[in-house]
Scaffold this active site. Structure first.
Site, PDB file in Angstrom:
ATOM      1  N   LYS A  80      -3.098  50.335  -1.059  1.00  0.00           N
ATOM      2  CA  LYS A  80      -3.942  50.305  -2.132  1.00  0.00           C
ATOM      3  C   LYS A  80      -5.177  49.303  -1.609  1.00  0.00           C
ATOM      4  O   LYS A  80      -4.930  48.294  -0.923  1.00  0.00           O
ATOM      5  CB  LYS A  80      -3.611  49.690  -3.258  1.00  0.00           C
ATOM      6  CG  LYS A  80      -4.438  49.691  -4.540  1.00  0.00           C
ATOM      7  CD  LYS A  80      -3.590  49.713  -5.889  1.00  0.00           C
ATOM      8  CE  LYS A  80      -4.656  49.683  -6.842  1.00  0.00           C
ATOM      9  NZ  LYS A  80      -3.815  49.468  -8.228  1.00  0.00           N
ATOM     10  N   SER A 155      -3.910  52.867 -11.913  1.00  0.00           N
ATOM     11  CA  SER A 155      -5.288  52.669 -10.913  1.00  0.00           C
ATOM     12  C   SER A 155      -4.778  53.150  -9.607  1.00  0.00           C
ATOM     13  O   SER A 155      -5.712  53.208  -8.722  1.00  0.00           O
ATOM     14  CB  SER A 155      -5.683  51.250 -11.061  1.00  0.00           C
ATOM     15  OG  SER A 155      -4.707  50.374 -10.703  1.00  0.00           O
ATOM     16  N   SER A 179      -0.016  50.861 -13.512  1.00  0.00           N
ATOM     17  CA  SER A 179      -0.832  51.301 -12.384  1.00  0.00           C
ATOM     18  C   SER A 179      -0.028  52.174 -11.216  1.00  0.00           C
ATOM     19  O   SER A 179      -0.594  52.755 -10.237  1.00  0.00           O
ATOM     20  CB  SER A 179      -1.671  50.598 -11.849  1.00  0.00           C
ATOM     21  OG  SER A 179      -3.016  50.258 -12.952  1.00  0.00           O
TER      22      SER A 179
END
Lengths: 503, 105
Positions: A80, A155, A179
């Site tokens: 990420k 996310s 997330s």
């Protein structure tokens, strides 16, 4: 030979160690798959081809020299884009950090690389991890590999989509309120948020410092367990004072019997009005599958869970406001040119650098921490946190894990959820776990009868009993596999085998 | 009694985020909705309930020794300055913080 996306992390590491194929061949196959699939998925903000080939060559050199290879030798992994990796940008999907070069490597990334993983690049996300759909990325959307008209969740949407589309074998995400678990559910992959403190946060751009936790995505529970072993093997990280000593052995105990273990369900929650019928049906399937594996179902209650959204949206934005105060345009980040005072430069740099949701959360946090307001919301939210934590303690006295939805629905279409309050409400089933700090994992249960989209079920365990939690997750996966509901390791059908042939 | 536009302007100044007039309107609506969302935490009797500020309870601040950090975590000067938009020599460059024009408060 088959495409690399047909292989799990264990099979790749074993194949590299045995010389069936080289790490460089796997890296080239992954780059080929990324090139073929990325135009439709757009999971990546940056593909690190140079770093990948260099890391893979080093793995191959170690093998040639007769050295022992790591747990993840040659396994393609994505990170990420809030995790620092030297040689890549770390943008947090924000204009604020569009040109920010990682000055060092985060501990979680380092440990994956030390285990022999091949770094394929950095994945898309909601800006600074504020969101549940990856739509708030300042750069582009990421498309759900199961239906490209739908969001991947968020996310950590880029990491989930990259794994689901078979562009990489594993990915790391971060989970502050769901997330990792929610995008795992939307994309039909396994995603784990370990107990707070299990994985070091050093080098991960902070959102909510008492809530953030890094964890892995994989296409099977076993792959996630292997990644967990790599993340904790070197012990606690002295660079993160909240990091805890956690023994490895996630994979080693995965197949142990769950006979006699207990899973807690909340009858009220199973019939929650926000759940779609197909999500309810998935929970029933999961309960049956666990029962088939010898797990006893008991009823539990988390009476304060209903207030967890309120507690979370007091605590999370307050911590985010404190953390994002560092973005003043001086040491890093966007700087507005031509300002005559520092105050003006700060306010205009932040106005340009942050997107709408990042501004909203910081404004909310700024308000909540103001004198006179602090005692009305932030402080009582931390008291409610005590109540939620006590609820869990009582519930876990009666069971080994609690089963919950990961999300009330399957993935929604782009633009369908545009109201922030509606977006926040979708976190209902994941955030209490961040508030209390215990571990949670999302396991795919199959496709919804109405939407045809993946549905995941969430299991939450007591703090620092993540080994047992993963064992329960594996039992669920095994039960569903035996009844023909799922096929662990599968790539989203539209992308399976597109590029990525292992030569 | 909700937050007024004027109060929201004050919060934006405090948060150091320059908002346009249109953004101020949207933000006022948003903040009032968000505060509404938080109301459940005010409905409990919390007398005598200790707060949990952190899931790992027995933490205290960690202070580094006041000496030059020479380990491999110390950033090289060029790396430390490399992400800054304005630098001068060994320093980050900032506009005036004192004197006329408001400066910094």
């Amino acid at each position: 030979m088959a495409g690399f996306d047909q292989l799990g992390a264990r099979a790749i590491a074993a194949g590299v160690a045995a010389g069936d194929f080289s790490a460089s061949e796997v890296a080239r196959a992954a780059l080929d798959a990324i090139e073929a699939r990325e135009p439709k998925i757009q999971a990546f903000l940056q593909v690190s081809a140079g770093l990948a080939l260099k890391a893979a060559a080093a793995t191959d050199a170690r093998r040639a020299a007769g050295e022992e290879l790591g747990l993840l030798a040659g396994v393609p992994v994505a990170f990420k884009d809030n995790m620092h990796l030297l040689g890549t940008r770390t943008t947090c999907a924000s204009l604020m950090l569009e040109h920010y070069e990682s000055p060092f490597t985060a501990t979680c990334v380092r440990r994956m690389l030390d285990a022999g993983a091949t770094p394929m690049g950095k994945t898309n996300m909601d800006e600074f991890a504020f969101g549940s759909s990856t739509e708030s990325s300042a750069f582009h959307r990421t498309y759900n590999p199961w239906d490209i008209t739908c969001v991947p969740g968020g996310s950590s949407g880029g990491s989930a989509a990259a794994v689901a589309a078979g562009e990489v074998t594993l990915a790391l995400g971060s989970d502050t309120g769901g997330s990792i678990r929610q995008p795992a559910s939307f994309c039909g992959v396994v995603g784990m948020k370990p107990t707070y403190g299990v994985v070091s946060r050093y080098g991960v751009v902070a959102f909510g410092s008492s809530l953030d936790q890094v964890g892995p995505f994989g296409r099977s529970v076993a792959d996630v367990a292997l990644a967990m072993d790599a993340l904790v093997a070197a012990g606690r990280d002295p660079f993160d004072s909240t990091s805890q000593e956690v023994p490895a052995g996630f994979l080693a105990h995965l197949e142990a019997s769950v006979e006699g273990m207990r899973v807690g369900i909340m009858p009220d929650l199973m019939g929650h009005e926000a759940l779609t019928p197909e999500v309810r049906a998935a929970l029933d399937d999961a309960r049956v599958a666990l029962g088939d594996q010898g797990v006893e179902v008991v009823e539990v209650d988390l009476p304060h869970m209903a207030s967890s959204i309120a507690a979370y949206y007091a605590i999370g934005p307050s911590e985010a406001f404190s953390n994002l105060a560092r973005f003043d345009g001086v040491r890093f980040g966007y700087q507005q040119p031509g300002c005559t005072t520092l105050a003006e430069q700060t306010a205009l740099s932040r106005a340009y650098g942050f997107g709408a949701e990042a501004k909203r959360r910081q404004m909310l946090g700024a308000y909540l921490l103001a004198a006179g307001v602090y005692d009305k919301y932030y402080y009582p939210a931390q008291q409610v946190r005590t109540l939620i934590t006590s609820d869990y303690r009582r519930a876990f006295a009666r069971c080994d894990a609690i089963m919950l939805p990961a999300a009330p629905t399957t993935a929604w279409c782009f633009g369908e959820v545009s109201d922030p309050m509606q977006m926040y409400a979708s976190d209902l089933f994941t955030i209490s776990c961040n508030i209390a700090g215990n571990g949670g994992v999302c396991v795919p249960v199959g496709l919804g009868a109405d939407t045809g989209m993946p549905i995941g079920v969430q299991l939450q365990g007591p703090a620092f009993q993540d080994h047992k939690l993963l064992r329960m997750a594996r039992a669920l996966e095994r039960g569903l596999e035996e009844s023909g509901r799922i096929k662990p390791g599968s790539v989203a059908p539209a992308f399976a085998g597109k590029g990525g042939e292992l030569a | 009694m909700g937050l007024t536009r004027k109060e929201v302007r004050g919060i934006a100044e405090y948060a150091r985020i320059a908002l346009t007039e249109a953004e101020l309107d949207e933000m006022t609506t948003y903040l009032n909705e968000a505060i509404e969302l938080l109301q459940p935490i005010r409905e409990y009797n919390l007398t005598g309930v200790a707060p949990t500020f952190h899931p790992i309870g027995d933490l205290s601040n960690v202070m580094a020794a006041d000496e030059l950090d020479a380990n491999d975590r110390a950033l090289e000067l060029g790396v430390a300055l490399g992400n800054a938009a304005s630098t001068q020599g060994r320093a980050f460059r900032v506009p005036s913080i004192l004197g006329d024009g408001g400066g910094d408060r």
